[in-house]
Motif scaffolding. Structure first.
Motif, PDB file in Angstrom:
ATOM      1  N   HIS A  46       0.840  -1.100   0.165  1.00 39.35           N
ATOM      2  CA  HIS A  46       0.014  -0.005   0.039  1.00 39.35           C
ATOM      3  C   HIS A  46       0.755   1.231  -0.068  1.00 39.35           C
ATOM      4  CE1 HIS A  46      -3.523  -2.042   0.603  1.00 39.35           C
ATOM      5  NE2 HIS A  46      -3.176  -2.793   1.590  1.00 39.35           N
TER       6      HIS A  46
ATOM      7  N   VAL B 113       3.571   3.524  -5.575  1.00 38.87           N
ATOM      8  CA  VAL B 113       2.934   3.926  -6.807  1.00 38.87           C
ATOM      9  C   VAL B 113       3.963   3.380  -7.651  1.00 38.87           C
ATOM     10  CG1 VAL B 113       2.717   5.767  -8.588  1.00 38.87           C
ATOM     11  CG2 VAL B 113       2.051   5.856  -6.116  1.00 38.87           C
TER      12      VAL B 113
ATOM     13  N   THR C  66      -0.334   1.008  -6.503  1.00 40.13           N
ATOM     14  CA  THR C  66      -1.055   1.710  -7.481  1.00 40.13           C
ATOM     15  C   THR C  66      -0.254   1.862  -8.798  1.00 40.13           C
ATOM     16  OG1 THR C  66      -2.283   3.133  -5.726  1.00 40.13           O
ATOM     17  CG2 THR C  66      -2.157   4.079  -8.249  1.00 40.13           C
TER      18      THR C  66
ATOM     19  N   ASP D 205      -6.471   4.487 -17.577  1.00 40.67           N
ATOM     20  CA  ASP D 205      -6.976   3.731 -16.258  1.00 40.67           C
ATOM     21  C   ASP D 205      -7.708   2.502 -16.751  1.00 40.67           C
ATOM     22  OD1 ASP D 205      -8.349   3.314 -13.980  1.00 40.67           O
ATOM     23  OD2 ASP D 205      -9.036   5.150 -13.642  1.00 40.67           O
TER      24      ASP D 205
ATOM     25  N   ASN E 167      -8.633   0.282 -14.509  1.00 40.69           N
ATOM     26  CA  ASN E 167      -9.617  -0.091 -13.577  1.00 40.69           C
ATOM     27  C   ASN E 167     -11.073   0.255 -14.342  1.00 40.69           C
ATOM     28  OD1 ASN E 167      -7.382   0.036 -11.688  1.00 40.69           O
ATOM     29  ND2 ASN E 167      -8.896  -1.136 -10.385  1.00 40.69           N
TER      30      ASN E 167
ATOM     31  N   THR F 152      -3.920  -4.473 -10.834  1.00 41.08           N
ATOM     32  CA  THR F 152      -3.847  -3.807  -9.329  1.00 41.08           C
ATOM     33  C   THR F 152      -5.353  -3.349  -9.062  1.00 41.08           C
ATOM     34  OG1 THR F 152      -2.930  -1.707  -9.792  1.00 41.08           O
ATOM     35  CG2 THR F 152      -1.543  -3.433  -9.475  1.00 41.08           C
TER      36      THR F 152
ATOM     37  N   SER G 221      -5.761  -0.447  -7.765  1.00 44.51           N
ATOM     38  CA  SER G 221      -5.853   0.927  -8.034  1.00 44.51           C
ATOM     39  C   SER G 221      -5.000   1.402  -8.981  1.00 44.51           C
ATOM     40  CB  SER G 221      -5.753   1.964  -6.734  1.00 44.51           C
ATOM     41  OG  SER G 221      -4.662   1.707  -6.453  1.00 44.51           O
ATOM     42  N   CYS G 222      -5.498   2.297  -9.896  1.00 40.94           N
ATOM     43  CA  CYS G 222      -4.878   2.920 -10.982  1.00 40.94           C
ATOM     44  C   CYS G 222      -4.816   4.454 -11.371  1.00 40.94           C
ATOM     45  CB  CYS G 222      -5.064   2.330 -12.507  1.00 40.94           C
ATOM     46  SG  CYS G 222      -4.881   0.558 -12.633  1.00 40.94           S
ATOM     47  N   ILE G 223      -4.090   5.101 -11.562  1.00 42.74           N
ATOM     48  CA  ILE G 223      -4.009   6.092 -11.805  1.00 42.74           C
ATOM     49  C   ILE G 223      -3.588   6.715 -13.433  1.00 42.74           C
ATOM     50  CG2 ILE G 223      -4.021   7.467  -9.742  1.00 42.74           C
ATOM     51  CD1 ILE G 223      -0.949   8.152  -9.999  1.00 42.74           C
TER      52      ILE G 223
END
Length: 277
Positions: A91, A94, A125, A131, A133, A161, A163-165
């Motif tokens: 967690h 990135v 992330t 994106d 997700n 994963t 979460s993604c940005i």
């Protein structure tokens, strides 16, 4: 940011794979410039106890463009066993890799890397140029991406994963914008598949409260006047045609700016950038 040499791979990686480099050199150099700027950021701390976000600067894009694919696993093995990573179970971490063909489920490009990310690094992330997700959720909701065939849809059916940005490609190959470290071995300009223009590059700006407070525009938003795909035109035009606030702070909102230099100046000089996808 991690500084372990197995993670940062701050060495010259040899054996560039020409097909990949020709298709993805802008993305690969974009990642290197992001790392260069983050290292200089005033928000960076060398005390892990003070950090809110951890960035293992693994040069995924540069490794993918090389013949030394084993470097993926040198970096990931070191990261997975690092005390900071283990403390947070991945967690607050990135991983940055904006090469579009990376991090795809069942894809033929770097399949071992994708499998490793999907099994051991699900809590991190991923910062990509899209994106994953959101696309996967749209497919689960029954949205039909008509431009995707069955095979391509399988690549996007599940994000690797939780979460993604999404990061845009901020800088071109111009070394005058953000100078690259010497270990990033870039072929000559004759090797590039398209003409490289200095004016194509936007500077990568170090994030700071001072920069934010001194930005002249409150919101930057530009859209093309014509129609867009997937019935999105009404949403893309709404911020331009439906604004009724008389007290909106100074902003740069409209149907495009002809001058690239002016576009870049106004974009960089804004507190917020609205992006309707």
């Amino acid at each position: 940011m991690y500084d372990h040499p197995n993670i940062t791979q701050e060495v010259s990686i040899t054996g560039i794979r020409r097909p990949y480099w020709k298709a993805h050199f802008r993305e690969a150099l974009n990642d290197e410039r992001i790392f260069t700027v983050l290292k200089k950021s005033p928000l960076r701390t060398l005390n892990p106890d003070e950090a809110d976000v951890f960035v293992p600067a693994i040069p995924f894009s540069r490794i993918m463009n090389s013949e030394e694919q084993n470097r993926f696993f040198w970096a990931l093995d070191t990261l997975e066993n690092h005390e900071i990573f283990r403390k947070h179970y991945g967690h607050k971490h990135v991983l940055i890799g904006t090469v579009f063909i990376l991090f795809r489920l069942n894809a033929s490009v770097a399949p071992s890397l994708n499998e490793r990310i999907a099994t051991s690094f699900t809590n991190v992330t991923l910062a990509q140029s899209w994106d994953a997700n959101a696309v996967a959720q749209a497919l689960r909701d029954g949205y039909d991406f008509h431009e995707y065939n069955k095979l391509v849809k399988s690549y996007h059916s599940k994000a690797l994963t939780h979460s993604c940005i999404s990061l845009g490609l901020a800088a071109s190959v111009s070394s005058t914008i953000v100078p690259l470290p010497e270990y990033v071995n870039v072929p000559s300009k004759d090797f590039f598949p398209e003409k490289v223009l200095e004016g194509d590059a936007l500077p990568l700006t170090i994030a700071s409260m001072e920069k934010w407070q001194n930005s002249s525009n409150f919101i930057f938003y530009q859209s093309k006047p014509g129609t867009s795909f997937h019935n999105s035109t009404i949403y893309r035009h709404a911020p331009i045609t439906n604004i009724t606030m008389s007290n909106l702070p100074k902003s740069k909102i409209g149907f495009g700016i002809d001058s690239r230099q002016e576009w870049a100046k106004e974009y960089i000089d804004s507190k917020f950038c609205l992006n309707i996808r």
